[in-house]
Design an enzyme around this catalytic site. Structure first.
Site, PDB file in Angstrom:
ATOM      1  N   LYS A 203       0.856  -1.187   0.000  1.00  0.00           N
ATOM      2  CA  LYS A 203       0.000   0.000   0.000  1.00  0.00           C
ATOM      3  C   LYS A 203       0.890   1.234   0.000  1.00  0.00           C
ATOM      4  O   LYS A 203       1.832   1.338   0.784  1.00  0.00           O
ATOM      5  CB  LYS A 203      -0.848  -0.056   1.262  1.00  0.00           C
TER       6      LYS A 203
HETATM    7  C1  R5P Z   1      -3.595   3.707   8.848  1.00  0.00           C
HETATM    8  O1  R5P Z   1      -2.552   3.480   9.346  1.00  0.00           O
HETATM    9  C2  R5P Z   1      -4.385   2.629   8.364  1.00  0.00           C
HETATM   10  O2  R5P Z   1      -3.545   1.600   7.948  1.00  0.00           O
HETATM   11  C3  R5P Z   1      -5.371   2.934   7.279  1.00  0.00           C
HETATM   12  O3  R5P Z   1      -5.848   1.709   6.861  1.00  0.00           O
HETATM   13  C4  R5P Z   1      -4.820   3.664   6.082  1.00  0.00           C
HETATM   14  O4  R5P Z   1      -4.248   4.847   6.456  1.00  0.00           O
HETATM   15  C5  R5P Z   1      -5.888   3.869   5.004  1.00  0.00           C
HETATM   16  O5  R5P Z   1      -6.870   4.649   5.459  1.00  0.00           O
HETATM   17  P1  R5P Z   1      -7.057   6.152   4.931  1.00  0.00           P
HETATM   18  O6  R5P Z   1      -7.620   6.033   3.556  1.00  0.00           O
HETATM   19  O7  R5P Z   1      -8.006   6.765   5.884  1.00  0.00           O
HETATM   20  O8  R5P Z   1      -5.715   6.803   4.925  1.00  0.00           O
END
Ligand code: R5P
Length: 293
Positions: A203
């Protein structure tokens, strides 16, 4: 000899048909074992090769952040429009019905809060529990360049080794410290390190300048992290650009559950990811669905 004149035995054994071996549709995943591929296929839709991951794991370091105060009330209605839920075992066991068909990506690193240094994480879930929960992948935060860089990278490599033993992929989540530069050079470095050390998919945040170089030199699929809440049209544009520039989906949280109409927003994101819908059309869809909500 015509078919109907073949000896019965030759017909049943189909001796004239070669068995086909299907290739695998996800970048860099062709050499994975069957269980790994099957789990990846539960995350990435085999028709589009992409995924809409609904990220709701923020509570593991932030507590009940805005939009996640009541997962049962506010998040369950979004679930049917996601391919995958990314969450902690606490929320999974206490709130998510076991009858859901969406695959589960389990947050397995943790141990810090927003009150302290975030990169000081450990592995916080045992593989046995991930198996018990039927996880399709395990997510580990990796802070390349962060204070605890080495610790978080080795958290990830340990999970890759343990997961490989049982056929469960590891998702490396690249986390960027507050003072660090979010540019293509950084994300190429961070995502490539994770891939080289065995992460099955990664990611990464989107960046306007050079995101396609991040996806192109990462040998496994990249999903785009949503990041902080921005206007719906901008979030749809970001998702569209990421997909067109090589992302294999999104892992989005706040831009969905903090939207003024989350059920409409996740459907608009889904259209961008799986149907290549343009930001304009997806935003129209969002507005139409918002009226119906
Ligand atoms: C944060 O550490 C989490 O892993 C979230 O899953 C990630 O940041 C994705 O969420 P957002 O789209 O709110 O950034």
């Amino acid at each position: 000899m015509p078919d109907d004149q073949k000896p019965k035995e030759a017909k049943e054994f189909c001796t004239d048909i070669l068995q086909e071996t299907e290739g695998f549709y996800l970048k860099g995943c062709g050499s994975l074992d069957w269980g790994m591929k099957n789990r990846m296929a539960g995350i990435f839709n085999p028709d589009s090769g992409r995924t809409v991951m609904l990220a709701i794991d923020h509570g593991y370091f932030q507590g009940p952040t805005s939009g996640l105060e009541r997962v049962d009330v506010n998040i369950l209605p979004l679930v049917p429009y996601a391919d995958t839920l990314m969450l902690t075992r606490g929320i999974l066991r206490s709130i998510i019905p076991p009858s859901v068909s969406q695959s589960i990506v389990l947050r397995v690193s943790g141990g810090t809060s927003i009150l302290k240094e975030l990169s000081n994480e450990d592995l916080a879930v045992d593989i046995e529990d991930a198996i018990r929960l039927n996880a399709s992948a395990m997510a580990v935060q990796v802070f390349v360049g962060g204070e605890h860089e080495r610790q978080t990278i080795t958290n990830m490599t340990k999970m890759v080794d343990i997961g490989t033993r049982y056929g469960i992929p590891t998702l490396a989540v690249t986390a960027v410290g507050k003072d660090m530069e979010r540019d293509a050079r950084y994300f190429r470095l961070a995502t490539r390190i994770c891939a080289e050390l065995g992460a099955h998919y990664i990611k990464s945040y989107y960046i306007e300048d050079g995101f396609e170089t991040v996806t192109s030199c990462c040998p496994v699929p990249i999903v785009m992290a949503g990041g902080k809440k921005i206007p719906e049209y901008d979030a749809l544009t970001m998702a569209y650009n990421a997909i067109q520039e090589g992302a294999a989906g999104v892992d989005m949280g706040r831009n969905i559950f903090q939207s003024e109409a989350p059920v409409a927003m996740i459907q608009a994101v889904n259209a961008v990811v799986h149907k290549n819908e343009t930001p304009d059309k997806a935003y129209e869809l969002f507005k139409t669905l918002k009226e119906e909500c």
